[in-house]
Design an enzyme around this catalytic site. Structure first.
Site, mmCIF file in Angstrom:
data_model
loop_
_atom_site.group_PDB
_atom_site.id
_atom_site.type_symbol
_atom_site.label_atom_id
_atom_site.label_comp_id
_atom_site.label_asym_id
_atom_site.label_seq_id
_atom_site.Cartn_x
_atom_site.Cartn_y
_atom_site.Cartn_z
ATOM 1 N N GLN A 66 -1.984 -15.374 -33.574
ATOM 2 C CA GLN A 66 -0.772 -16.088 -33.184
ATOM 3 C C GLN A 66 -1.104 -17.537 -32.826
ATOM 4 O O GLN A 66 -1.207 -17.894 -31.660
ATOM 5 C CB GLN A 66 -0.154 -15.354 -31.984
ATOM 6 C CG GLN A 66 1.236 -15.750 -31.644
ATOM 7 C CD GLN A 66 2.235 -15.237 -32.663
ATOM 8 O OE1 GLN A 66 2.090 -14.137 -33.195
ATOM 9 N NE2 GLN A 66 3.236 -16.029 -32.933
ATOM 10 N N PHE A 67 -1.258 -18.397 -33.839
ATOM 11 C CA PHE A 67 -1.611 -19.792 -33.568
ATOM 12 C C PHE A 67 -0.535 -20.502 -32.767
ATOM 13 O O PHE A 67 -0.804 -21.468 -32.050
ATOM 14 C CB PHE A 67 -1.915 -20.552 -34.865
ATOM 15 C CG PHE A 67 -0.694 -21.006 -35.619
ATOM 16 C CD1 PHE A 67 -0.161 -22.269 -35.409
ATOM 17 C CD2 PHE A 67 -0.072 -20.167 -36.530
ATOM 18 C CE1 PHE A 67 0.964 -22.684 -36.098
ATOM 19 C CE2 PHE A 67 1.039 -20.570 -37.223
ATOM 20 C CZ PHE A 67 1.572 -21.838 -37.002
ATOM 21 N N THR A 68 0.702 -20.018 -32.831
ATOM 22 C CA THR A 68 1.789 -20.693 -32.126
ATOM 23 C C THR A 68 1.651 -20.613 -30.605
ATOM 24 O O THR A 68 2.346 -21.337 -29.885
ATOM 25 C CB THR A 68 3.168 -20.138 -32.548
ATOM 26 O OG1 THR A 68 3.213 -18.745 -32.274
ATOM 27 C CG2 THR A 68 3.416 -20.380 -34.026
#
Length: 133
Positions: A66-68
């Protein structure tokens, strides 16, 4: 977890781990996070106290890249993802995390790195934590 209409990862009771990777993370951080997640005492014992780990409770682990999580919204109206690690580095560290969890004895499911994933979660209980190492 569904990608392109196909289930790519699912677990029963256990941990759903949304994992973000930043530039300063390395393999040692991934190994340390795996141990922390595996041994974190957040599941109820027979008296209802948070006193058991996923290792002790027999739970499973779902790891979702989950880079966000590193989205910076302090300025403007569009998040900046500068703090997120480059995709190739993040994928390698997510793989290290998953491999270490499995080495420790966890049943682990994952999504597809970089894919648009639909994640369905039943949050059974009052515990949602941000875990950093």
């Amino acid at each position: 977890m569904v990608v392109d209409g196909r289930v790519v990862g699912e677990i029963g009771p256990g941990l759903c781990c949304l994992v973000g990777v930043t530039h300063t993370d390395d393999r040692q951080a991934a190994l340390k996070l795996a141990a922390k997640l595996w041994h974190l005492r957040i599941f109820a014992d027979e008296d209802g106290h948070m006193n058991r780990s996923v290792a002790e409770s027999g739970g499973e682990v779902l790891v979702v890249s989950q880079f966000t999580l590193y989205g910076d919204t302090r300025k403007g109206r569009r998040p900046s993802f500068i703090a997120a690690a480059a995709p190739d580095e993040a994928a390698r560290l997510i793989d290290d995390l998953v491999a270490e969890l499995r080495r420790l004895g966890a049943t682990v499911a994952t999504g597809s790195f970089g894919a648009h994933m639909a994640v369905e979660l039943t949050n059974d209980g009052p515990v949602t934590l941000m875990v950093e190492v």
